[in-house]
Enzyme design. Structure first.
Site, PDB file in Angstrom:
ATOM      1  N   LYS A   1       0.856  -1.183   0.000  1.00 14.61           N
ATOM      2  CA  LYS A   1       0.000   0.000   0.000  1.00 14.61           C
ATOM      3  C   LYS A   1       0.892   1.234   0.000  1.00 14.61           C
ATOM      4  CE  LYS A   1      -4.462   1.077   0.401  1.00 14.61           C
ATOM      5  NZ  LYS A   1      -5.650   0.386  -0.072  1.00 14.61           N
TER       6      LYS A   1
ATOM      7  N   GLY B   1     -22.517   5.436   4.114  1.00 11.58           N
ATOM      8  CA  GLY B   1     -21.603   5.916   3.079  1.00 11.58           C
ATOM      9  C   GLY B   1     -22.109   5.559   1.696  1.00 11.58           C
TER      10      GLY B   1
ATOM     11  N   GLY C   1     -20.803   6.554  -1.423  1.00 13.45           N
ATOM     12  CA  GLY C   1     -19.844   6.959  -2.445  1.00 13.45           C
ATOM     13  C   GLY C   1     -19.846   5.965  -3.581  1.00 13.45           C
TER      14      GLY C   1
ATOM     15  N   VAL D   1     -18.762   2.964  -3.911  1.00 12.55           N
ATOM     16  CA  VAL D   1     -19.204   1.596  -3.635  1.00 12.55           C
ATOM     17  C   VAL D   1     -20.609   1.576  -3.016  1.00 12.55           C
ATOM     18  CG1 VAL D   1     -18.679  -0.575  -2.469  1.00 12.55           C
ATOM     19  CG2 VAL D   1     -16.807   0.898  -3.208  1.00 12.55           C
TER      20      VAL D   1
HETATM   21  P1  NAD Z   1     -15.935   7.234  -1.580  1.00 12.88           P
HETATM   22  O1  NAD Z   1     -14.976   8.245  -1.093  1.00 12.88           O
HETATM   23  O2  NAD Z   1     -16.395   7.245  -2.992  1.00 12.88           O
HETATM   24  O3  NAD Z   1     -17.263   7.243  -0.680  1.00 12.88           O
HETATM   25  C1  NAD Z   1     -17.268   7.331   0.715  1.00 12.88           C
HETATM   26  C2  NAD Z   1     -18.595   7.957   1.121  1.00 12.88           C
HETATM   27  O4  NAD Z   1     -18.714   7.887   2.531  1.00 12.88           O
HETATM   28  C3  NAD Z   1     -18.703   9.427   0.731  1.00 12.88           C
HETATM   29  O5  NAD Z   1     -19.967   9.656   0.121  1.00 12.88           O
HETATM   30  C4  NAD Z   1     -18.590  10.157   2.077  1.00 12.88           C
HETATM   31  O6  NAD Z   1     -19.320  11.373   2.097  1.00 12.88           O
HETATM   32  C5  NAD Z   1     -19.203   9.135   3.009  1.00 12.88           C
HETATM   33  N1  NAD Z   1     -18.819   9.255   4.419  1.00 12.88           N
HETATM   34  C6  NAD Z   1     -17.621   9.543   4.962  1.00 12.88           C
HETATM   35  N2  NAD Z   1     -17.680   9.515   6.299  1.00 12.88           N
HETATM   36  C7  NAD Z   1     -18.959   9.177   6.618  1.00 12.88           C
HETATM   37  C8  NAD Z   1     -19.646   8.975   7.837  1.00 12.88           C
HETATM   38  N3  NAD Z   1     -19.053   9.110   9.016  1.00 12.88           N
HETATM   39  N4  NAD Z   1     -20.955   8.630   7.792  1.00 12.88           N
HETATM   40  C9  NAD Z   1     -21.589   8.484   6.612  1.00 12.88           C
HETATM   41  N5  NAD Z   1     -20.984   8.676   5.414  1.00 12.88           N
HETATM   42  C10 NAD Z   1     -19.684   9.010   5.416  1.00 12.88           C
HETATM   43  O7  NAD Z   1     -15.258   5.823  -1.215  1.00 12.88           O
HETATM   44  P2  NAD Z   1     -15.563   4.402  -1.852  1.00 12.88           P
HETATM   45  O8  NAD Z   1     -14.650   4.189  -2.995  1.00 12.88           O
HETATM   46  O9  NAD Z   1     -17.037   4.233  -2.037  1.00 12.88           O
HETATM   47  O10 NAD Z   1     -15.053   3.438  -0.690  1.00 12.88           O
HETATM   48  C11 NAD Z   1     -15.805   3.269   0.510  1.00 12.88           C
HETATM   49  C12 NAD Z   1     -15.022   2.393   1.462  1.00 12.88           C
HETATM   50  O11 NAD Z   1     -14.761   1.131   0.856  1.00 12.88           O
HETATM   51  C13 NAD Z   1     -13.637   2.953   1.857  1.00 12.88           C
HETATM   52  O12 NAD Z   1     -13.366   2.566   3.189  1.00 12.88           O
HETATM   53  C14 NAD Z   1     -12.686   2.220   0.927  1.00 12.88           C
HETATM   54  O13 NAD Z   1     -11.378   2.091   1.483  1.00 12.88           O
HETATM   55  C15 NAD Z   1     -13.361   0.873   0.828  1.00 12.88           C
HETATM   56  N6  NAD Z   1     -13.046   0.151  -0.405  1.00 12.88           N
HETATM   57  C16 NAD Z   1     -13.293   0.710  -1.600  1.00 12.88           C
HETATM   58  C17 NAD Z   1     -12.991   0.013  -2.762  1.00 12.88           C
HETATM   59  C18 NAD Z   1     -13.267   0.596  -4.123  1.00 12.88           C
HETATM   60  O14 NAD Z   1     -13.184  -0.138  -5.103  1.00 12.88           O
HETATM   61  N7  NAD Z   1     -13.610   1.864  -4.228  1.00 12.88           N
HETATM   62  C19 NAD Z   1     -12.441  -1.274  -2.677  1.00 12.88           C
HETATM   63  C20 NAD Z   1     -12.223  -1.837  -1.426  1.00 12.88           C
HETATM   64  C21 NAD Z   1     -12.528  -1.117  -0.287  1.00 12.88           C
END
Ligand code: NAD
Length: 351
Positions: free
Chosen positions: A79, A184, A186, A188
């Site tokens: 990482k 959340g 976002g 995912v």
């Molecule tokens: P993202 O940044 O697109 O979305 C995160 C969302 O969470 C945002 O809308 C943000 O406003 C919201 N958020 C943040 N803090 C919050 C809280 N306290 N309460 C409610 N909402 C909150 O991220 P993502 O790509 O959707 O990833 C989400 C999680 O999954 C992360 O922890 C990431 O490490 C993990 N993840 C993502 C992927 C991927 O392919 N994107 C793969 C494996 C793991």
């Protein structure tokens, strides 16, 4: 010393980079290259201090080793963290310097997007190294070409892993009438909520971006709650899809669900939080097993060994893998997170 940090543990290497000209500072932790190049995204984040950045890189890189091993990928785990510095905001020269740093590792580490990084950022990094993935797919000449934002692929895997957990705990096939709380929305969380709604789940959602939550709730007829309430919502399943460490000594006593299955990395603040969930009879689907869809897509792009159909065929296996871990944890009386770690170490050859 680095060697004394508990998070360093069995890591192979840590590389620390400083580019005076651009202000780029980054740490690349390589946990293992036993099964292949250390693969794992790059996080762009403002840390309290450099030790916090180092510990984050170390914890995340071990998680990637375990994730990649259990996903059956020919990849180790690593990482990168690109340190957010107010005096040096993220810029093309900074990303290029990071690309050069990654290139200097000669392919022992392969990067992609993580929190705070976009596919455009990966394109800039790719000017200096080919050991980068998650690049935008150019044009639509070949609709089955892999690449781009891994979020929707991660959502596919989380959906399947959650389905295995629902089958295991509730004896139900699919999500009709199942109540799921999604934290959340976002890349995912949003795609996951859409899939769940299409399969008949009843959703409660929250995001710190309230407009985002309201928009999605309208689209999916979901209930919205304030972000500070989502972890205690009464539902069948909780899907943490925001930040890590949300399951801890303070939050676990207030949980009101039977199952946890979500995308966020490092959902448990400490390994013993897995025991706490078990003691409360809450079934925890290990995060790095259910959220492997994104890295499966990223590695197919990097290795050039499959189109979107091949990626989906690999992601589909997450469902049985989660079922196997939950069944083994039951029969051996072990917390599910510890069972997954044990199986991952066996796969890496470090048991
Ligand atoms: P993202 O940044 O697109 O979305 C995160 C969302 O969470 C945002 O809308 C943000 O406003 C919201 N958020 C943040 N803090 C919050 C809280 N306290 N309460 C409610 N909402 C909150 O991220 P993502 O790509 O959707 O990833 C989400 C999680 O999954 C992360 O922890 C990431 O490490 C993990 N993840 C993502 C992927 C991927 O392919 N994107 C793969 C494996 C793991």
């Amino acid at each position: 010393s680095v060697f004394d940090l508990p998070a360093f543990d069995d890591h192979e290497a840590v590389h620390i980079f400083n580019d005076e000209k651009t202000g780029m500072r980054a740490i690349i932790a390589i946990h293992s290259t036993h099964l292949g190049p250390a693969a794992g995204g790059c996080r762009y984040f403002q840390y309290a201090d450099s030790e916090a950045a180092l510990v984050d890189a170390l914890r995340l890189s071990r998680g990637m080793s375990y994730k990649n091993a259990l996903a059956g990928l020919p990849a180790g785990g690593g990482k990168a963290v690109l340190i957010k510095r107010n005096a040096f905001p993220k810029s093309e020269p900074i990303l290029e310097a990071l690309g050069s740093a990654i290139n200097g590792l000669g392919g022992r580490y392969v990067t992609a997007e993580d929190v705070g990084m976009t596919d455009e950022d990966m394109t800039v990094i790719s000017r200096r190294t080919r050991h980068v993935s998650g690049l935008p797919v150019a044009g639509d000449a070949d609709a089955k070409k892999v690449g781009g934002n891994p979020g929707p692929w991660t959502a596919e895997g989380v959906f399947l892993g959650m389905r295995a957990a629902v089958r295991h705990r509730l004896g139900r096939e699919g999500f009709k009438g199942i109540r799921v709380a999604v934290q959340g929305l976002g890349s995912v969380g949003r795609a996951l909520a859409q899939k769940l709604a299409a399969d008949g789940a009843r959703l409660t959602v929250a995001d710190i971006d309230e407009a985002r939550a309201a928009r999605l709730a309208g689209e999916l007829r979901a209930q919205v709650v304030p972000p500070e309430e989502i972890l205690a919502v009464e539902a069948d399943v909780l899907a943490p899809c925001a930040m890590g460490a949300v399951l801890n000594e303070a939050t676990i006593p207030d949980l009101n669900v039977q199952i946890i299955a979500g995308a966020a990395n490092n959902q448990l603040q400490r390994p013993e939080d897995g025991e706490r969930l078990k003691a409360r009879d809450i079934l925890y689907a290990p995060d790095y097993v259910v959220n492997a869809g994104g890295i499966i897509n990223v590695m197919a792009e990097y290795l050039g060994d499959g189109d979107t159909d091949a990626v989906m065929a690999r992601i589909v296996k997450i469902e049985d893998r989660v079922g196997e871990i939950l069944a083994r944890a039951d029969s051996e009386g072990e917390a599910t997170n510890l069972m997954a770690d044990r199986m991952a170490r066996e796969a890496i050859g470090r048991s």
